[in-house]
Every structure is written in C-alpha cells, then in structure tokens.
Write a protein that holds these residues in place. Structure first.
Motif, PDB file in Angstrom:
ATOM      1  N   TYR A   1       1.005  -1.071  -0.092  1.00 29.35           N
ATOM      2  CA  TYR A   1       0.162  -0.206   0.152  1.00 29.35           C
ATOM      3  C   TYR A   1       0.721   1.210   0.056  1.00 29.35           C
ATOM      4  N   GLU A   2       0.277   2.205  -0.881  1.00 32.33           N
ATOM      5  CA  GLU A   2       1.031   3.615  -0.785  1.00 32.33           C
ATOM      6  C   GLU A   2       0.557   4.246   0.491  1.00 32.33           C
ATOM      7  N   ALA A   3       1.529   4.711   1.197  1.00 29.15           N
ATOM      8  CA  ALA A   3       1.159   5.459   2.625  1.00 29.15           C
ATOM      9  C   ALA A   3       1.473   6.903   2.469  1.00 29.15           C
ATOM     10  N   GLU A   4       0.898   7.945   3.205  1.00 30.61           N
ATOM     11  CA  GLU A   4       1.212   9.096   3.237  1.00 30.61           C
ATOM     12  C   GLU A   4       2.102   9.445   4.486  1.00 30.61           C
ATOM     13  N   PRO A   5       3.219  10.310   4.184  1.00 33.06           N
ATOM     14  CA  PRO A   5       4.290  10.474   4.965  1.00 33.06           C
ATOM     15  C   PRO A   5       3.863  10.493   6.521  1.00 33.06           C
TER      16      PRO A   5
END
Length: 102
Positions: free
Chosen positions: A92-96
């Motif tokens: 999954y792409e995660a926000e910083p």
C-alpha cells in the motif's frame, strides 16, 4: 512510503513459538536498507492468523533490496517453519504522516 501487508497463517498450536521466533526474524528485517518500522498483530477470531505490517521507504526496498538479500533468508529461516501456508503479501502507498507509528 510503502506499507507491506502480510497475512501469516501459523501452524495450529505453534503460535507461541512463532511469536518468539518473530523477534529473531524481525532483527533481520530491521537491518534492511529502506526499513522504517514493523508491527505484528494477532487476529482475535482466529488466533493462528497474524497481520504483519512493515513500513518501507519504497516498494523496491522490500521487493528487491530485502527479498533478494541474505537478510530475507535469515528472516525465513527464523519463521518459515511456522507458516501453515504461504504468506499473502500486498503493498500500500502511505502518506508520510504515518511515520509516527515508529
């Protein structure tokens, strides 16, 4: 950041051994370039199922850097015998702002 989501099915009756072995296995993961953090949680309804979440700087940090390194063999050597079936792994792409987890 990328989050690895791995569902681990453990051989019935070996959950405690797996948890102990996970500590050794985690040391290997934590040495990998691009590693950020890791969390292991146990399912309530089926205590033989675990969710492993690992934060990586990039997808390649996991899929190439770690999985193609001797550290991956060290990880599998520590925990692989406890798997009832092959782990199901997705990313999954995660926000910083998720960096606060570790």
């Amino acid at each position: 950041m990328v989050v690895e989501h791995a569902e681990l099915s453990i051989v019935p009756g070996r959950e405690k051994e797996f948890e102990e072995a996970f500590t050794r296995g985690h040391r290997a993961i934590a040495q990998a370039a691009g590693y950020r953090w890791a969390r292991l949680v146990r399912q309530i309804e089926n205590p033989g199922i675990y969710l492993l979440l690992v934060g990586w700087e990039t997808l390649e940090s996991h899929t190439v850097g770690f999985r193609e390194s001797p550290l991956f063999q060290e990880w599998r050597g520590a925990v692989g015998e406890f798997f009832a079936s092959a782990p199901v792994v997705t990313h999954y792409e995660a926000e910083p702002d998720l960096d606060h987890l570790d």
